[in-house]
Design a protein around this motif. Structure first.
Motif, PDB file in Angstrom:
ATOM      1  N   LYS A  14       0.673  -1.505   0.183  1.00  0.00           N
ATOM      2  CA  LYS A  14      -0.633  -0.093  -0.084  1.00  0.00           C
ATOM      3  C   LYS A  14       0.936   1.233   0.167  1.00  0.00           C
ATOM      4  O   LYS A  14       2.218   1.317   0.695  1.00  0.00           O
ATOM      5  N   GLY A  15       0.910   2.582  -0.588  1.00  0.00           N
ATOM      6  CA  GLY A  15       1.240   4.027  -0.413  1.00  0.00           C
ATOM      7  C   GLY A  15      -0.068   5.016   0.344  1.00  0.00           C
ATOM      8  O   GLY A  15      -1.104   4.754  -0.417  1.00  0.00           O
ATOM      9  N   SER A  16       0.586   6.120   0.378  1.00  0.00           N
ATOM     10  CA  SER A  16       0.177   6.718   1.375  1.00  0.00           C
ATOM     11  C   SER A  16       0.599   8.160   0.718  1.00  0.00           C
ATOM     12  O   SER A  16       2.023   8.070   1.344  1.00  0.00           O
ATOM     13  N   ASN A  25      -2.304   6.036   8.400  1.00  0.00           N
ATOM     14  CA  ASN A  25      -3.467   5.563   8.748  1.00  0.00           C
ATOM     15  C   ASN A  25      -3.399   4.067   7.669  1.00  0.00           C
ATOM     16  O   ASN A  25      -3.602   4.450   6.580  1.00  0.00           O
ATOM     17  N   PHE A  26      -3.081   2.586   7.206  1.00  0.00           N
ATOM     18  CA  PHE A  26      -2.818   1.424   7.215  1.00  0.00           C
ATOM     19  C   PHE A  26      -4.499   0.839   7.334  1.00  0.00           C
ATOM     20  O   PHE A  26      -4.489   0.736   8.759  1.00  0.00           O
ATOM     21  N   GLU A  27      -5.092   0.667   6.670  1.00  0.00           N
ATOM     22  CA  GLU A  27      -5.783  -0.914   6.489  1.00  0.00           C
ATOM     23  C   GLU A  27      -5.618  -1.773   5.997  1.00  0.00           C
ATOM     24  O   GLU A  27      -5.296  -1.675   4.945  1.00  0.00           O
ATOM     25  N   ASP A  28      -6.328  -3.109   6.426  1.00  0.00           N
ATOM     26  CA  ASP A  28      -6.476  -4.734   5.540  1.00  0.00           C
ATOM     27  C   ASP A  28      -4.225  -4.690   5.248  1.00  0.00           C
ATOM     28  O   ASP A  28      -4.303  -5.182   4.239  1.00  0.00           O
ATOM     29  N   LEU A  29      -4.048  -4.498   6.071  1.00  0.00           N
ATOM     30  CA  LEU A  29      -2.918  -4.918   6.209  1.00  0.00           C
ATOM     31  C   LEU A  29      -2.428  -6.687   6.893  1.00  0.00           C
ATOM     32  O   LEU A  29      -3.483  -6.978   7.188  1.00  0.00           O
ATOM     33  N   PRO A  30      -1.550  -7.272   5.673  1.00  0.00           N
ATOM     34  CA  PRO A  30      -1.373  -8.830   6.133  1.00  0.00           C
ATOM     35  C   PRO A  30      -0.726  -8.793   8.184  1.00  0.00           C
ATOM     36  O   PRO A  30      -0.623  -8.111   8.013  1.00  0.00           O
ATOM     37  N   ILE A  31      -0.994 -10.154   8.605  1.00  0.00           N
ATOM     38  CA  ILE A  31      -1.326  -9.799   9.453  1.00  0.00           C
ATOM     39  C   ILE A  31      -0.038 -11.012   9.906  1.00  0.00           C
ATOM     40  O   ILE A  31       0.154 -12.119   9.056  1.00  0.00           O
ATOM     41  N   ASP A  48      13.020   3.465   6.785  1.00  0.00           N
ATOM     42  CA  ASP A  48      12.370   2.433   7.681  1.00  0.00           C
ATOM     43  C   ASP A  48      12.191   1.730   7.798  1.00  0.00           C
ATOM     44  O   ASP A  48      13.023   2.222   9.246  1.00  0.00           O
ATOM     45  N   VAL A  49      11.227   0.888   8.548  1.00  0.00           N
ATOM     46  CA  VAL A  49      10.583   1.107   9.797  1.00  0.00           C
ATOM     47  C   VAL A  49      10.193  -0.894   9.330  1.00  0.00           C
ATOM     48  O   VAL A  49       8.811  -0.809   9.299  1.00  0.00           O
ATOM     49  N   ASN A  50      10.858  -1.366   9.928  1.00  0.00           N
ATOM     50  CA  ASN A  50      10.409  -3.167  10.325  1.00  0.00           C
ATOM     51  C   ASN A  50       9.070  -3.278  11.226  1.00  0.00           C
ATOM     52  O   ASN A  50       9.486  -2.722  12.341  1.00  0.00           O
ATOM     53  N   PHE A  51       8.134  -4.126  10.663  1.00  0.00           N
ATOM     54  CA  PHE A  51       6.394  -4.195  12.280  1.00  0.00           C
ATOM     55  C   PHE A  51       6.420  -5.549  11.330  1.00  0.00           C
ATOM     56  O   PHE A  51       6.230  -6.004  10.223  1.00  0.00           O
ATOM     57  N   MET A  52       5.588  -5.965  12.339  1.00  0.00           N
ATOM     58  CA  MET A  52       4.637  -6.958  12.237  1.00  0.00           C
ATOM     59  C   MET A  52       3.310  -6.772  13.263  1.00  0.00           C
ATOM     60  O   MET A  52       3.415  -6.560  14.440  1.00  0.00           O
ATOM     61  N   VAL A  53       2.046  -7.105  12.357  1.00  0.00           N
ATOM     62  CA  VAL A  53       0.987  -7.141  12.838  1.00  0.00           C
ATOM     63  C   VAL A  53       0.824  -8.015  13.380  1.00  0.00           C
ATOM     64  O   VAL A  53       0.276  -9.477  13.092  1.00  0.00           O
ATOM     65  N   VAL A  54       0.901  -8.589  15.020  1.00  0.00           N
ATOM     66  CA  VAL A  54       0.503 -10.127  15.817  1.00  0.00           C
ATOM     67  C   VAL A  54      -0.074  -9.453  16.345  1.00  0.00           C
ATOM     68  O   VAL A  54      -0.982  -8.098  17.173  1.00  0.00           O
ATOM     69  N   ASP A  78      -4.631  -3.154  16.216  1.00  0.00           N
ATOM     70  CA  ASP A  78      -4.072  -1.890  16.046  1.00  0.00           C
ATOM     71  C   ASP A  78      -2.651  -2.726  16.268  1.00  0.00           C
ATOM     72  O   ASP A  78      -2.278  -2.935  17.363  1.00  0.00           O
ATOM     73  N   LYS A  79      -2.022  -1.570  15.451  1.00  0.00           N
ATOM     74  CA  LYS A  79      -0.162  -1.554  15.363  1.00  0.00           C
ATOM     75  C   LYS A  79      -0.085   0.283  15.396  1.00  0.00           C
ATOM     76  O   LYS A  79      -0.485   1.043  14.624  1.00  0.00           O
ATOM     77  N   ASP A  80       0.250   0.969  16.662  1.00  0.00           N
ATOM     78  CA  ASP A  80       1.038   1.952  16.429  1.00  0.00           C
ATOM     79  C   ASP A  80       2.975   2.236  17.015  1.00  0.00           C
ATOM     80  O   ASP A  80       3.094   1.533  17.437  1.00  0.00           O
ATOM     81  N   LEU A  81       2.839   2.705  15.951  1.00  0.00           N
ATOM     82  CA  LEU A  81       4.358   3.020  15.319  1.00  0.00           C
ATOM     83  C   LEU A  81       4.789   3.823  15.780  1.00  0.00           C
ATOM     84  O   LEU A  81       6.060   4.315  15.744  1.00  0.00           O
TER      85      LEU A  81
END
Length: 812
Positions: A14-16, A25-31, A48-54, A78-81
């Protein structure tokens, strides 16, 4: 997994773009998948910010209490960076010069914005000089401004001010917003005379920058300005200081014949006055960007002035009693004065942005306090012959005065975008004004002051106005509209200290609707229509039932039976934009006023039995003004542009209820011309001209002053101003790297034609009156800009991003 290389690679999910405050804010990301957020911006290094939605189970409270999550223990995705900071990417590039000119005129839904930052004719002057070059605005010889025949309300950065135009340095002004028909968002007071909002220069660039100017005119009056701005992190600091000396010169003549009962007096008068003095202007400001959503601003303003005007007048008085001519008398009158004033003001503001794009809340408060003191000494020598060799006597007179006005303003505004094109605005406002004024004129005999009860004016007053408004803006396709409603109530109190009299008047809540519609057409065309209702409440001097004899040439008395005047205004505008910043704006307007407050003259006897004229106020039946205006901005070539403004109007006052003949309606016009020439070697020439045709004297012009209106005797409902015009010229040379330095030479009224000539009459007098103020004034100003800029601007909205503070976003 790349099937060719058998290695993992990044693919775009996604891009914004972020909001203006940096939120995203991004929605519908892979978990449960490794993700990378890449943030990039021009002038910064990508991050670059590495993260994972768990999935995270909602946290349960102790004691097996239910979770506060209304969805129970459903996992949260939800994931707050947090805060992502970017580092500047500084690269040495080849030299690139980008040149762009701010449009001279910009049309908005409820105002016209004129950029005056490049106006070199007014360099080293005051806001009075700036207004002479703003379309639609007319300036008389005393510096009083009128907007379509009425005195507008003066704002500075969107707020009412105690400053007069000659106390604001021209070099501190960026633009002027002209609101000929203000919406319900703004004060209903003023009788539909409009608003002139002066936008001061602001700068929120990262780094530091500043400006230094210094100049002098042909009469030896010096001027200078120092401006500094520094921005680092969350703090923006600005400071401005200005000094302006004045060496004014005014000459004039008066021929007045007054008829009272069986006597007629003709006065022939010539005047030569000089004004020597200075004023200093200082302002400091601080902006604190508390968070990405909240900004707090505070500023302090200080103005100090001291003037020592002098005057010399020659008089000849011819008296006729019962048709028999009496011996003429001759006299000279010299005057010396000492006037000083101090203005202190503080302004605070808070702006908060909500999560919803465009939703915001602002809180603003301001307090201004003025102290003014004056002492005037008059020496009158009377003679029996025109050669002034046979003295009849000498008299001395002194006038002392003090004024202490104070202004409080508290305002809050809320904006909520209900949809993409619909916006709701609402606000509350309280304006509180207090004024103490003392003025005493008395004779001096053998060096000792003699009591003079008739020469005393001592009073205090308060004027409180409370208001609330709501405004809805919406539209569809190329059509937009704005509906507003304002409610105002006011309370007025006055106290005469010397007589012990109290006076009070309360005006109940009145409603003031406004309507604005706009239709954008093909080929860069736009049509606008507006309709508003305004009020003009009578002031202290117009209401107080006290006869003021302190000025024998202008004896005044208020009328407690006055009622407010209401004005309905309508305006239709058409604007066409052509290529290369060429625009034409055509306006038609109509104003109808009921119960117009106008001056009225009557004759009576003072306590000594002497017949005198009394200037008072009455409500005329009604009045109207109708007219048309054309404003054109044209870029003829890359080196030549011009602006032309022509206003044709007709006005009439119905005074049949005052037992006097109504003055005939008169068609009048005035025009302004401004032309700029860019020449080789960084030379610029600016030529401006103004012409006013014969026009009626305004009916209810109240300049911003404290104390009785001690102007020349005239009837505002009977009389006219004769045609006049003037031409100003300026030449500017820019030099040094990036044109950081410049020298500007200018001359005002180069042909010595800006005479103010008026004729006025009533049932008791007729008068011819003319004056010339500061002709052919030459001025030289040096300016230097310095500073170090961070090219990456911190993009934030100004404290009044939806209102008159939009210019706060501009960059110098």
């Amino acid at each position: 997994m790349d099937p060719a290389t058998k290695k993992r690679k990044l693919v775009l999910v996604k891009g914004s773009e972020t909001k203006t405050n940096g939120e995203f804010n991004f929605e519908d990301l892979p978990i449960v998948t490794q993700l990378v957020l890449r943030v990039s911006a021009t002038g910064y290094k990508s991050q670059d910010v590495n993260f994972m939605v768990v999935p995270a189970q909602a946290e349960a409270k102790p004691g097996n209490q239910q979770s506060s999550n209304p969805m129970g223990n459903i996992p949260s995705f939800d994931k707050d960076l947090g805060m992502v900071k970017l580092a500047s990417d500084i690269k040495e590039l080849g030299s690139v010069v980008v040149k762009a000119n701010t449009p001279t005129m910009k049309l908005e839904l409820d105002k016209k914005v004129f950029n005056v930052d490049k106006n070199i004719v007014s360099a080293g002057g005051t806001a009075v000089d700036v207004m002479r070059n703003v379309p639609s605005v007319n300036v008389d010889i005393d510096g009083n401004v009128s907007l379509r025949g009425a005195s507008p309300t003066i704002f500075v950065d969107g707020r009412p001010t105690t400053l007069t135009l000659d106390q604001i340095p021209a070099d501190a002004i960026e633009s002027v917003e002209v609101m000929t028909n203000p919406s319900a968002k703004y004060d209903a007071s003023g009788g539909g005379s409009g608003i002139l909002n002066i936008i001061l220069k602001k700068n929120r660039k990262q780094g530091y920058n500043g400006t230094i100017t210094a100049g002098v005119d042909s009469r030896g009056a010096a001027n200078g300005l120092v401006g500094l701005n520094a921005r680092t992190g969350k703090i923006n600091f600005s400071a401005n200081g200005m000094y302006n000396a004045q060496r004014g010169k005014t000459i004039g003549t008066t021929d007045r014949t007054t008829t009272l009962h069986d006597s007629a007096t003709r006065l022939l008068q010539s005047d030569d006055s000089r004004n020597k003095g200075h004023f200093m202007f200082g302002q400091i400001g601080l902006d604190w960007f508390v968070t990405n959503k909240t900004t707090i601003s505070v500023s302090y303003l200080k103005v100090h002035g001291n003037f020592n005007p002098t005057g010399l007048s020659d008089y000849r008085t011819d008296l006729t009693i019962g048709g028999v001519a009496q011996a003429s008398t001759y006299s000279t009158r010299s005057s010396t004065s000492d006037r000083a004033f101090d203005v202190n003001g503080i302004q605070t503001g808070m702006k908060h942005l909500f999560k919803k794009e465009g939703e915001q809340l602002t809180l603003d408060g301001s307090y201004f306090f003025v102290t003014a003191n004056s002492t005037q000494n008059f020496t009158t020598n009377t003679f029996s012959n025109p050669d002034k060799t046979a003295a009849l006597g000498t008299s001395l007179q002194q006038t002392i005065g003090t004024a202490k006005p104070a202004f409080w303003t508290i305002q809050t505004d809320y904006t909520n975008p209900l949809s993409k094109k619909t916006k709701l605005e609402a606000g509350l406002r309280a304006s509180l004004q207090n004024l103490d004024n003392y003025n005493y004129t008395f004779p001096i005999v053998n060096g000792v002051p003699k009591p003079n009860p008739l020469g005393l004016s001592d009073y205090g007053s308060s004027n409180d106005v409370y208001a609330a408004y709501v405004n809805v803006t919406s539209g569809f396709k190329n059509f937009s509209y704005s509906l507003g409603l304002r409610a105002e109530s006011s309370r007025y109190k006055g106290h005469l200290h010397n007589t012990g009299q109290d006076f009070e008047n309360t005006y109940p809540i009145s409603l003031f609707p406004s309507l604005f519609v706009s239709q954008k057409l093909k080929h860069d065309q736009e049509v606008q229509f507006s309709a508003t209702r305004k009020i003009n409440r009578p002031g202290f001097f117009q209401l107080v039932p006290f006869t003021d004899y302190s000025d024998t040439l202008n004896i005044t008395r208020g009328n407690p039976n006055l009622i407010p005047e209401f004005t309905n205004s309508f305006e239709l505008q058409y604007m066409k934009t052509f290529p290369h910043n060429n625009t034409i704006l055509v306006s038609g307007y109509y104003k109808y006023t009921s119960h117009l407050i106008t001056r009225y003259q009557d004759s009576t006897f003072d306590p000594t039995g002497k017949a005198v004229l009394i200037n008072t106020y009455e409500n005329a039946n009604n009045a109207y003004t109708v007219g048309g205006e054309v404003t054109s901005t044209n870029t003829i070539t890359r080196w030549w542009d011009l602006t032309l403004n022509i206003n044709v109007y007709n006005s009439h006052i119905n005074t049949t209820n005052l037992k006097q003949v109504s003055q005939d309606a008169l068609w009048s016009w005035f025009g302004k011309f401004n032309s700029n020439f860019k020449l080789p070697s960084n030379f610029t020439i600016q030529l401006t001209a103004v012409y006013q045709s014969k026009t009626n004297i305004p009916a209810n012009q109240q300049p911003n002053q404290f104390g009785p209106p001690g102007q020349t005797l005239q009837s505002s409902s009977q009389g006219f101003i004769r045609p006049f015009g003037g031409v100003d010229i300026a030449v500017k040379k820019s030099f040094l790297k990036n044109n950081a330095a410049s020298i500007t030479a200018s001359m005002s009224d180069i042909f010595r034609t800006r005479w103010s000539k008026q004729y006025s009459q009533s049932a008791f007098f007729q008068q011819e009156y003319d004056r010339l103020n500061n002709p052919q004034l030459f001025r030289v100003v040096f300016a230097y800009r310095f500073g170090k800029m961070d090219l990456n601007l911190f993009k934030r909205k100004s404290m009044n991003g939806q209102g008159m503070g939009d210019a706060g976003q501009s960059l110098q």
